[in-house]
Design an enzyme around this catalytic site. Structure first.
Site, PDB file in Angstrom:
ATOM      1  N   ASN A 129       2.513  -2.877  -3.977  1.00 40.64           N
ATOM      2  CA  ASN A 129       1.203  -2.115  -3.935  1.00 40.64           C
ATOM      3  C   ASN A 129       0.640  -3.011  -5.314  1.00 40.64           C
ATOM      4  OD1 ASN A 129       0.262   0.730  -3.087  1.00 40.64           O
ATOM      5  ND2 ASN A 129       0.009  -0.066  -5.327  1.00 40.64           N
ATOM      6  N   MET A 146       0.891   7.737   2.259  1.00 39.69           N
ATOM      7  CA  MET A 146       1.337   6.971   3.619  1.00 39.69           C
ATOM      8  C   MET A 146       2.232   5.434   3.763  1.00 39.69           C
ATOM      9  SD  MET A 146       0.155   8.923   6.353  1.00 39.69           S
ATOM     10  CE  MET A 146       0.543   8.280   7.427  1.00 39.69           C
ATOM     11  N   LYS A 153      -5.992   0.832   2.399  1.00 38.71           N
ATOM     12  CA  LYS A 153      -7.313   2.358   2.695  1.00 38.71           C
ATOM     13  C   LYS A 153      -8.386   1.512   3.198  1.00 38.71           C
ATOM     14  CE  LYS A 153     -10.940   3.548  -0.142  1.00 38.71           C
ATOM     15  NZ  LYS A 153     -11.569   5.086   0.026  1.00 38.71           N
ATOM     16  N   HIS A 173      -7.418   9.538  20.920  1.00 42.68           N
ATOM     17  CA  HIS A 173      -6.853  10.987  19.794  1.00 42.68           C
ATOM     18  C   HIS A 173      -7.717  12.149  19.145  1.00 42.68           C
ATOM     19  CE1 HIS A 173      -4.082  12.673  17.083  1.00 42.68           C
ATOM     20  NE2 HIS A 173      -2.827  12.691  17.981  1.00 42.68           N
ATOM     21  N   ASN A 174      -7.740  11.311  18.108  1.00 39.09           N
ATOM     22  CA  ASN A 174      -8.850  12.488  17.258  1.00 39.09           C
ATOM     23  C   ASN A 174      -9.606  12.612  17.870  1.00 39.09           C
ATOM     24  OD1 ASN A 174      -6.673  10.508  15.577  1.00 39.09           O
ATOM     25  ND2 ASN A 174      -8.113  10.433  13.889  1.00 39.09           N
ATOM     26  N   GLY A 194      -0.408  12.693   9.678  1.00 39.87           N
ATOM     27  CA  GLY A 194       0.146  12.549   8.764  1.00 39.87           C
ATOM     28  C   GLY A 194       1.065  12.293   7.239  1.00 39.87           C
ATOM     29  N   GLU A 219      -8.649  16.626  18.931  1.00 39.47           N
ATOM     30  CA  GLU A 219      -7.900  16.664  17.802  1.00 39.47           C
ATOM     31  C   GLU A 219      -9.198  17.598  17.835  1.00 39.47           C
ATOM     32  OE1 GLU A 219      -5.707  14.768  14.733  1.00 39.47           O
ATOM     33  OE2 GLU A 219      -7.217  16.402  13.478  1.00 39.47           O
ATOM     34  N   HIS A 257     -39.883   2.880  37.761  1.00 40.10           N
ATOM     35  CA  HIS A 257     -38.431   2.257  37.306  1.00 40.10           C
ATOM     36  C   HIS A 257     -37.850   2.167  38.643  1.00 40.10           C
ATOM     37  CE1 HIS A 257     -39.026   2.208  33.463  1.00 40.10           C
ATOM     38  NE2 HIS A 257     -39.591   3.261  32.948  1.00 40.10           N
ATOM     39  N   GLY A 269       0.831  -1.269   0.057  1.00 35.82           N
ATOM     40  CA  GLY A 269      -0.329  -0.066   0.002  1.00 35.82           C
ATOM     41  C   GLY A 269       0.849   0.655   0.047  1.00 35.82           C
ATOM     42  N   LEU A 270       1.642   1.428  -1.103  1.00 35.16           N
ATOM     43  CA  LEU A 270       2.044   2.768  -1.182  1.00 35.16           C
ATOM     44  C   LEU A 270       1.691   4.291  -2.315  1.00 35.16           C
ATOM     45  CD1 LEU A 270       4.575   0.650  -2.881  1.00 35.16           C
ATOM     46  CD2 LEU A 270       4.916   1.321  -0.441  1.00 35.16           C
ATOM     47  N   LYS A 323      -5.776   5.812  19.167  1.00 34.97           N
ATOM     48  CA  LYS A 323      -5.478   6.722  17.734  1.00 34.97           C
ATOM     49  C   LYS A 323      -7.411   7.021  18.062  1.00 34.97           C
ATOM     50  CE  LYS A 323      -4.222   8.569  14.221  1.00 34.97           C
ATOM     51  NZ  LYS A 323      -4.620   8.186  13.209  1.00 34.97           N
ATOM     52  N   ARG A 334     -39.368   9.116  36.520  1.00 34.11           N
ATOM     53  CA  ARG A 334     -38.773   8.027  35.152  1.00 34.11           C
ATOM     54  C   ARG A 334     -39.796   6.631  36.659  1.00 34.11           C
ATOM     55  NH1 ARG A 334     -34.285   5.451  35.957  1.00 34.11           N
ATOM     56  NH2 ARG A 334     -34.870   4.149  33.835  1.00 34.11           N
ATOM     57  N   SER A 361      -0.235   8.879  13.392  1.00 31.37           N
ATOM     58  CA  SER A 361      -0.714   9.778  13.694  1.00 31.37           C
ATOM     59  C   SER A 361       0.513  11.000  13.152  1.00 31.37           C
ATOM     60  CB  SER A 361      -1.154  10.188  15.021  1.00 31.37           C
ATOM     61  OG  SER A 361      -1.115  11.715  14.983  1.00 31.37           O
TER      62      SER A 361
HETATM   63  P1  NDP Z   1      -5.047   5.332   0.776  1.00 30.18           P
HETATM   64  O1  NDP Z   1      -6.486   5.606   1.843  1.00 30.18           O
HETATM   65  O2  NDP Z   1      -6.025   6.662   0.105  1.00 30.18           O
HETATM   66  O3  NDP Z   1      -5.937   3.895   0.577  1.00 30.18           O
HETATM   67  C1  NDP Z   1      -4.829   4.141  -1.279  1.00 30.18           C
HETATM   68  C2  NDP Z   1      -3.790   2.519  -0.935  1.00 30.18           C
HETATM   69  O4  NDP Z   1      -4.574   1.918  -1.176  1.00 30.18           O
HETATM   70  C3  NDP Z   1      -3.092   2.267  -2.000  1.00 30.18           C
HETATM   71  O5  NDP Z   1      -1.545   1.607  -2.090  1.00 30.18           O
HETATM   72  C4  NDP Z   1      -4.013   1.343  -3.018  1.00 30.18           C
HETATM   73  O6  NDP Z   1      -3.525   0.607  -4.071  1.00 30.18           O
HETATM   74  C5  NDP Z   1      -4.644   0.142  -1.861  1.00 30.18           C
HETATM   75  N1  NDP Z   1      -5.836   0.005  -1.573  1.00 30.18           N
HETATM   76  C6  NDP Z   1      -6.817   0.043  -1.811  1.00 30.18           C
HETATM   77  N2  NDP Z   1      -7.673  -0.437  -2.054  1.00 30.18           N
HETATM   78  C7  NDP Z   1      -7.393  -1.924  -2.101  1.00 30.18           C
HETATM   79  C8  NDP Z   1      -7.828  -3.571  -2.007  1.00 30.18           C
HETATM   80  N3  NDP Z   1      -8.931  -4.130  -2.003  1.00 30.18           N
HETATM   81  N4  NDP Z   1      -6.948  -4.443  -2.360  1.00 30.18           N
HETATM   82  C9  NDP Z   1      -5.195  -3.960  -2.087  1.00 30.18           C
HETATM   83  N5  NDP Z   1      -4.698  -2.493  -2.096  1.00 30.18           N
HETATM   84  C10 NDP Z   1      -6.010  -1.554  -2.108  1.00 30.18           C
HETATM   85  O7  NDP Z   1      -4.048   5.987   0.964  1.00 30.18           O
HETATM   86  P2  NDP Z   1      -3.497   6.916   2.338  1.00 30.18           P
HETATM   87  O8  NDP Z   1      -2.096   6.684   1.680  1.00 30.18           O
HETATM   88  O9  NDP Z   1      -3.860   8.174   2.560  1.00 30.18           O
HETATM   89  O10 NDP Z   1      -3.659   6.089   3.417  1.00 30.18           O
HETATM   90  C11 NDP Z   1      -2.914   4.436   4.113  1.00 30.18           C
HETATM   91  C12 NDP Z   1      -3.535   4.208   5.425  1.00 30.18           C
HETATM   92  O11 NDP Z   1      -3.043   5.119   6.158  1.00 30.18           O
HETATM   93  C13 NDP Z   1      -6.003   4.723   5.415  1.00 30.18           C
HETATM   94  O12 NDP Z   1      -6.449   3.501   5.835  1.00 30.18           O
HETATM   95  C14 NDP Z   1      -5.829   5.780   6.161  1.00 30.18           C
HETATM   96  O13 NDP Z   1      -6.799   5.610   6.975  1.00 30.18           O
HETATM   97  C15 NDP Z   1      -4.435   5.391   7.075  1.00 30.18           C
HETATM   98  N6  NDP Z   1      -3.934   7.686   7.307  1.00 30.18           N
HETATM   99  C16 NDP Z   1      -3.708   8.385   6.364  1.00 30.18           C
HETATM  100  C17 NDP Z   1      -3.579   9.027   7.247  1.00 30.18           C
HETATM  101  C18 NDP Z   1      -3.208  10.517   5.961  1.00 30.18           C
HETATM  102  O14 NDP Z   1      -3.335  11.966   6.730  1.00 30.18           O
HETATM  103  N7  NDP Z   1      -3.924   9.791   5.175  1.00 30.18           N
HETATM  104  C19 NDP Z   1      -3.127   9.687   8.470  1.00 30.18           C
HETATM  105  C20 NDP Z   1      -3.134   7.945   9.114  1.00 30.18           C
HETATM  106  C21 NDP Z   1      -3.135   7.012   8.638  1.00 30.18           C
HETATM  107  P3  NDP Z   1      -3.630   1.061  -5.112  1.00 30.18           P
HETATM  108  O15 NDP Z   1      -2.535   2.172  -5.156  1.00 30.18           O
HETATM  109  O16 NDP Z   1      -3.096  -0.037  -6.145  1.00 30.18           O
HETATM  110  O17 NDP Z   1      -4.930   2.241  -5.673  1.00 30.18           O
END
Ligand code: NDP
Length: 476
Positions: free
Chosen positions: A32, A13, A75, A185-186, A130, A189, A452, A9-10, A182, A446, A128
């Protein structure tokens, strides 16, 4: 050489966390679903460290040293389950799947239990800060087994933010504890942001200060006890001018706040746990109110008070009072947040070090603030502290602030300026302080309409009054 950690998941984040690991000297396997993202990472940042690019799940898993550590940054939601279904069959006993996404802690508990059956450690981890935090050092809240933390922990600590040399990462507790914390935390926030917004609104509309002046006021506050990242960025926002119109930036932004759901989760969970978090709830509802343009349009012509804007001298004094109100309300919302963590720990059997939570939020995350040192000190002094309000130092400060706080809440009412965060915090404070609450009357009502029953102040047992008959009392 095999990779010590793998990231799948690239997007922003995952990519930045992978770079952070590599920059800290780890060999990082990257993967990815869409391989183009993997190639882009290597093309752009491959020179930063040791990356092992992989395309298939099998290749990815084979590139990792044992026990394998797979960090999943996809995601949140169904995609996380899909990724687990894809990788778990390829793993062996003792391997770890680390979910750094924003998962709901209940999902994390479910996934952890299922994978534990297969001998795989599932480590739900709050991250946390971003995308900048992910690259330069986030605040990290790992759950999962104590065993997994033994080898994973030092790696996460290495890439986390540091404050006074201490890592902003600690093992929070088992299974979903990390994602739970977490989430809170939010929630905190949300409450912090709402309180700052209310302070701004009061200074602008009741005290007649310009955004520039308010920014200067916030910068001054930021040298004292309110020193925090959120106040700092607020001052920056308030000094920014819109290039297109020359107006203060804050005036050209549509006044409808959005949310991704973690504040809502916090409040929903608090209701389930029966723990009062009105500060967080009011913050979530304030965003919701702002977004209801239909309701706002329907109410726009309703009458309000005439409230005169303060003169310059009174405005200065009022600003000092708002600082007190903000600080006192902040103590209250953090007290509520910590109560919620305590309640979660009790419900789910997590052994959470409440002072350590304050420590790891001092850097990397959005609510980082000097104030957290004080919370840490409060729990160091008494690990069983029932509420932050019971800490001698906080009690003293809130006592000193309360008169100004009441003035500010009254001023909000007089000027017709909504201050749900300040007001709810004060109401909570006064409710906890009260010798007697009108809950007695609620219980009587009540008993009247629903039999009650009620308890008495002078005797043990449950009682019912025969309201519709002769009003005699019976023991229930
Ligand atoms: P996204 O939440 O936008 O997710 C995109 C990534 O998920 C892509 O690599 C995508 O792959 C992959 N993906 C989506 N669906 C699938 C699937 N069914 N199977 C495999 N891979 C899948 O990315 P972010 O980097 O913004 O966030 C990643 C995680 O980190 C999320 O859970 C988010 O909530 C969390 N997070 C985010 C923060 C932020 O500030 N953005 C802060 C802290 C946590 P592909 O390239 O193939 O589409």
């Amino acid at each position: 050489a095999k990779a010590q950690i793998g990231v799948t998941g690239l997007a922003v984040m995952g990519r930045n966390l992978a770079r952070n690991f590599a920059r800290n000297g780890y060999t990082v396997a990257v993967h990815n679903r869409t391989p183009a993202r993997t190639r882009a990472l290597i093309d752009e940042f491959g020179h930063e460290g040791d990356f092992v690019p992989t395309e298939t799940a099998e290749e990815f898993v084979a590139s990792l040293e044992r026990p394998r550590r797979l960090l999943v940054m996809v995601k949140a939601g169904e995609p996380t389950d899909e990724v687990i279904r894809e990788f778990a069959p390829l793993l062996e006993e003792g391997d770890m799947i680390i979910d750094g996404g924003n998962a709901h802690f209940a999902d994390t508990r479910r996934r952890e239990a299922a994978l534990r059956e297969q001998g795989i450690h599932f480590v739900g981890t709050g991250v946390s800060g971003g995308e900048e935090g992910a690259l330069h050092g986030p605040s990290i809240m790992p759950g999962g087994s104590v065993e997994s933390y033994r080898t994973l922990g030092p790696m996460l600590e290495k890439i986390s933010a540091k404050v006074d040399g201490a890592p902003c990462c600690t093992h929070i507790g088992t299974d979903g504890a990390g994602h739970f914390v977490k989430m809170v935390h939010n929630g905190i926030e949300y409450a912090d942001m709402q309180l700052i917004a209310e302070a701004y609104d009061l200074l602008r509309r009741a005290a007649g200060m310009t955004p520039q002046r308010i920014a200067e006021t916030f910068r001054r506050w930021n040298t004292g006890r309110l020193d925090s990242y959120l106040i700092e960025i607020t001052a920056d926002v308030l000094t920014h001018t819109d290039a297109a119109t020359g107006k203060p930036f804050v005036d050209i932004v549509a006044d409808q706040a959005e949310q991704k759901g973690t504040g809502r989760w916090t409040v929903q969970t608090a209701l389930d746990l029966g723990v009062p978090v009105p500060g967080i709830a009011e913050a979530v509802f304030a965003r919701s109110v702002s977004g209801h343009t239909d309701l706002r349009a329907a109410a726009r012509s309703l009458p309000g008070p005439k409230g005169n804007v303060l003169d310059a001298k009174s405005a200065e004094r009022f600003a000092d009072q708002v600082e007190h109100a903000l600080y006192a309300s902040k103590i209250v919302s953090y007290a509520q947040g910590w109560n919620m963590i305590q309640a979660g720990a009790t419900e789910y059997g997590w052994d959470i070090d409440l002072g350590a939570v304050a420590s790891i939020w001092r850097g990397g995350c959005i609510i980082r603030a000097a104030f957290l040192d004080r919370i840490r000190a409060a729990f160091d002094a008494d690990p069983a502290l029932p509420s932050l309000l019971a800490d001698a130092q906080f009690a003293k400060e809130i006592g000193e602030a309360q008169s100004a706080w009441r003035t500010v809440v009254a001023a909000a009412g007089e000027h017709g300026i909504p201050a749900p965060g300040f007001s709810a915090a004060l109401a909570y404070y006064d409710a906890l302080r009260a010798e007697r609450l009108p809950a007695a009357l609620t219980q009587a009502q009540r008993d009247y309409f629903g039999a009650h029953t009620y308890r008495r102040v002078d005797r043990d047992g449950s009682f019912h009054t025969r309201w519709g008959q002769d009003k005699s009392e019976v023991e229930a």
